[in-house]
Design a protein around this motif. Structure first.
Motif, PDB file in Angstrom:
ATOM      1  N   UNK A 160     -47.718  26.050 -53.889  1.00  0.00           N
ATOM      2  CA  UNK A 160     -47.923  25.735 -52.480  1.00  0.00           C
ATOM      3  C   UNK A 160     -47.960  24.231 -52.262  1.00  0.00           C
ATOM      4  N   UNK A 161     -48.648  23.520 -53.163  1.00  0.00           N
ATOM      5  CA  UNK A 161     -48.711  22.059 -53.055  1.00  0.00           C
ATOM      6  C   UNK A 161     -47.319  21.446 -53.171  1.00  0.00           C
ATOM      7  N   UNK A 162     -46.522  21.985 -54.098  1.00  0.00           N
ATOM      8  CA  UNK A 162     -45.160  21.472 -54.279  1.00  0.00           C
ATOM      9  C   UNK A 162     -44.314  21.707 -53.034  1.00  0.00           C
ATOM     10  N   UNK A 163     -44.435  22.911 -52.465  1.00  0.00           N
ATOM     11  CA  UNK A 163     -43.642  23.239 -51.276  1.00  0.00           C
ATOM     12  C   UNK A 163     -44.071  22.393 -50.089  1.00  0.00           C
ATOM     13  N   UNK A 164     -45.388  22.227 -49.919  1.00  0.00           N
ATOM     14  CA  UNK A 164     -45.894  21.419 -48.802  1.00  0.00           C
ATOM     15  C   UNK A 164     -45.400  19.978 -48.895  1.00  0.00           C
ATOM     16  N   UNK A 165     -45.292  19.476 -50.126  1.00  0.00           N
ATOM     17  CA  UNK A 165     -44.798  18.111 -50.317  1.00  0.00           C
ATOM     18  C   UNK A 165     -43.315  17.998 -49.973  1.00  0.00           C
ATOM     19  N   UNK A 166     -42.571  19.075 -50.177  1.00  0.00           N
ATOM     20  CA  UNK A 166     -41.115  19.045 -49.966  1.00  0.00           C
ATOM     21  C   UNK A 166     -40.703  19.408 -48.540  1.00  0.00           C
ATOM     22  N   UNK A 184     -51.378  29.536 -59.923  1.00  0.00           N
ATOM     23  CA  UNK A 184     -49.937  29.285 -59.879  1.00  0.00           C
ATOM     24  C   UNK A 184     -49.457  29.148 -58.438  1.00  0.00           C
ATOM     25  N   UNK A 185     -49.964  30.013 -57.567  1.00  0.00           N
ATOM     26  CA  UNK A 185     -49.570  29.954 -56.160  1.00  0.00           C
ATOM     27  C   UNK A 185     -50.053  28.668 -55.498  1.00  0.00           C
ATOM     28  N   UNK A 215     -48.199  40.910 -39.914  1.00  0.00           N
ATOM     29  CA  UNK A 215     -48.104  40.871 -38.448  1.00  0.00           C
ATOM     30  C   UNK A 215     -49.506  40.729 -37.860  1.00  0.00           C
ATOM     31  N   UNK A 216     -49.646  39.823 -36.906  1.00  0.00           N
ATOM     32  CA  UNK A 216     -50.904  39.662 -36.182  1.00  0.00           C
ATOM     33  C   UNK A 216     -50.592  39.705 -34.686  1.00  0.00           C
ATOM     34  N   UNK A 217     -51.637  39.823 -33.867  1.00  0.00           N
ATOM     35  CA  UNK A 217     -51.420  39.914 -32.423  1.00  0.00           C
ATOM     36  C   UNK A 217     -50.807  38.634 -31.859  1.00  0.00           C
ATOM     37  N   UNK A 218     -51.074  37.500 -32.522  1.00  0.00           N
ATOM     38  CA  UNK A 218     -50.625  36.210 -32.003  1.00  0.00           C
ATOM     39  C   UNK A 218     -49.347  35.702 -32.676  1.00  0.00           C
ATOM     40  N   UNK A 219     -48.843  36.435 -33.666  1.00  0.00           N
ATOM     41  CA  UNK A 219     -47.620  35.988 -34.318  1.00  0.00           C
ATOM     42  C   UNK A 219     -47.359  36.691 -35.635  1.00  0.00           C
ATOM     43  N   UNK A 220     -46.443  36.130 -36.430  1.00  0.00           N
ATOM     44  CA  UNK A 220     -46.069  36.713 -37.715  1.00  0.00           C
ATOM     45  C   UNK A 220     -46.174  35.652 -38.805  1.00  0.00           C
ATOM     46  N   UNK A 221     -46.735  36.046 -39.976  1.00  0.00           N
ATOM     47  CA  UNK A 221     -46.814  35.149 -41.117  1.00  0.00           C
ATOM     48  C   UNK A 221     -45.593  35.401 -42.003  1.00  0.00           C
ATOM     49  N   UNK A 222     -44.865  34.317 -42.276  1.00  0.00           N
ATOM     50  CA  UNK A 222     -43.610  34.424 -43.014  1.00  0.00           C
ATOM     51  C   UNK A 222     -43.709  33.650 -44.328  1.00  0.00           C
ATOM     52  N   UNK A 223     -43.366  34.323 -45.429  1.00  0.00           N
ATOM     53  CA  UNK A 223     -43.355  33.692 -46.754  1.00  0.00           C
ATOM     54  C   UNK A 223     -42.045  32.927 -46.912  1.00  0.00           C
ATOM     55  N   UNK A 224     -42.145  31.620 -47.164  1.00  0.00           N
ATOM     56  CA  UNK A 224     -40.941  30.805 -47.329  1.00  0.00           C
ATOM     57  C   UNK A 224     -40.823  30.294 -48.767  1.00  0.00           C
ATOM     58  N   UNK A 225     -41.144  31.181 -49.709  1.00  0.00           N
ATOM     59  CA  UNK A 225     -40.972  30.827 -51.117  1.00  0.00           C
ATOM     60  C   UNK A 225     -42.244  30.502 -51.836  1.00  0.00           C
TER      61      UNK A 225
END
Length: 379
Positions: free
Chosen positions: A178-184, A173-174, A198-208
């Motif tokens: 994900x494919x739908x979101x990447x297309x939009x 499902x994810x 959180x990682x040393x080089x940045x932050x991973x953010x869930x955008x839906x």
């Protein structure tokens, strides 16, 4: 025994036959049934009622239920029958087709056991704990009775083995989402998101339903040494889409670009002639850069550092030093700020050096002049 077999043959019923029967009586460990046209009734042992373990026969059937059964034995004017085998035979054909087509199955969780969950699909299906969710679950106690969607990941009819996964359904499902979101997604979009990791080089953010990376340089207008100094897991943030790599499924995001810039409104915060406190950030041959607001540095030209002649700013200033500066000029469009330290020292220096300047020009100090006048007055 021969007579029984003849009677059985006469009525057309033998071991292995499938029959339809009606439940007439329920005991704790067995169920009595009536088979239409048969010379005598049959019994279903509790172990043959279901592919799952049940404590009481009444948990599986009720009086009056019509059941599809298989005759497993004929003895003493009685048929021994099995509902479990019929369910299993019917189930395996259907399950094998679903497995081939990678279809999902929606069913109720019948039991929670050590190591996972159990479902009844005509055969006993087992879901290991690691295949229940796509995240860690401390206790599965409240899963009993839930209706969930599963995917078959392993099956062996000979060994009566059926392994299912709910996690595989979630991952599928994810992936679709994900494919739908990447297309939009489009560069420049501003979206709401949640900091997932959180990682040393940045932050991973869930955008839906899909994660994007906010590099440490794109978190704040100010310099930060650690990502955790600026954001925490679970924080709700606004992000701007910088780029989308559809093939690599990579999304670059920025929090910084959704925030007011450090130079926004600088003409109101640093009016010409005003005095500000700042920190010397860098010393160069032609002056000193002083940070007066987070992310806003102004230049103190070497000629505006001191009334005294200096060869380099290093003679009177050092990086990290706190100084007072006067705003000489502001250019918001070019993000340029001209500052002066000397202008704030002028009055103080004049008061301090007036006496010495007089001595340099005339050869006499104020004390010398006053001393002579006092001497004449005394005489």
């Amino acid at each position: 025994m021969t007579e029984e077999m003849n009677l059985d043959a006469m009525n057309g019923y033998k071991e292995g036959d499938r029959v339809t029967a009606t439940v007439t009586k329920i005991e704790d460990k067995s169920v009595m049934v009536e088979i239409s046209g048969a010379p005598f009734d049959g019994v279903i042992p509790i172990s043959e009622l279901s592919s799952l373990h049940i404590e009481k026969a009444s948990d599986a059937v009720e009086v009056g239920d019509k059941l599809e059964l298989i005759i497993t034995k004929v003895e003493d004017e009685n048929y021994v029958l099995s509902k479990r085998k019929v369910d299993a035979e019917d189930a395996w054909d259907s399950l094998e087709e679903k497995f081939r087509n990678e279809e999902t199955i929606e069913t109720e969780v019948k039991d929670v056991v050590k190591g996972g969950l159990v479902v009844d699909l005509g055969v006993r299906g087992f879901i290991p704990a690691s295949l229940v969710e796509d995240h860690f679950v401390e206790s599965f106690d409240d899963y009993k009775g839930r209706t969930m969607e599963f995917k078959i990941v392993e099956m062996d009819k000979e060994k009566n083995r059926l392994i299912l996964s709910h996690r595989a359904v979630l991952q599928q499902q994810k992936a679709t989402k994900k494919d739908e979101i990447l297309d939009e997604l489009k560069e420049g979009q501003v979206l709401d998101g949640t900091v997932q990791r959180i990682a040393s080089f940045g932050a991973f953010v869930d955008i839906g339903g899909v994660d994007g990376l906010v590099h440490i340089s794109q978190i704040s207008h100010e310099h930060i040494d650690k990502v955790s100094d600026a954001v925490k897991e679970g924080d709700r943030v606004k992000v701007k889409v910088l780029s989308v790599d559809r093939d690599a499924e990579r999304i670059s995001l920025s929090i910084k670009e959704t925030l007011p810039g450090p130079w926004d409104g600088i003409e109101q915060r640093a009016t010409i002639g005003s005095t500000l406190e700042g920190t010397v950030k860098r010393l160069v041959s032609y002056g000193a850069f002083v940070e007066v607001f987070p992310g806003v540095e102004g230049l103190v030209h070497i000629s505006r550092i001191s009334h005294q002649h200096i060869g380099t700013p290093h003679e009177v200033l050092e990086e990290g030093q706190q100084v007072a500066v006067k705003v000489v000029d502001v250019n918001a469009d070019e993000k340029r700020l001209s500052l002066s330290i000397k202008d704030l020292l002028e009055k103080e220096e004049e008061e301090s050096f007036d006496g010495y300047e007089m001595k340099e020009e005339s050869g006499f100090s104020i004390s010398d002049v006053i001393g002579d006048q006092l001497k004449k007055f005394t005489e």
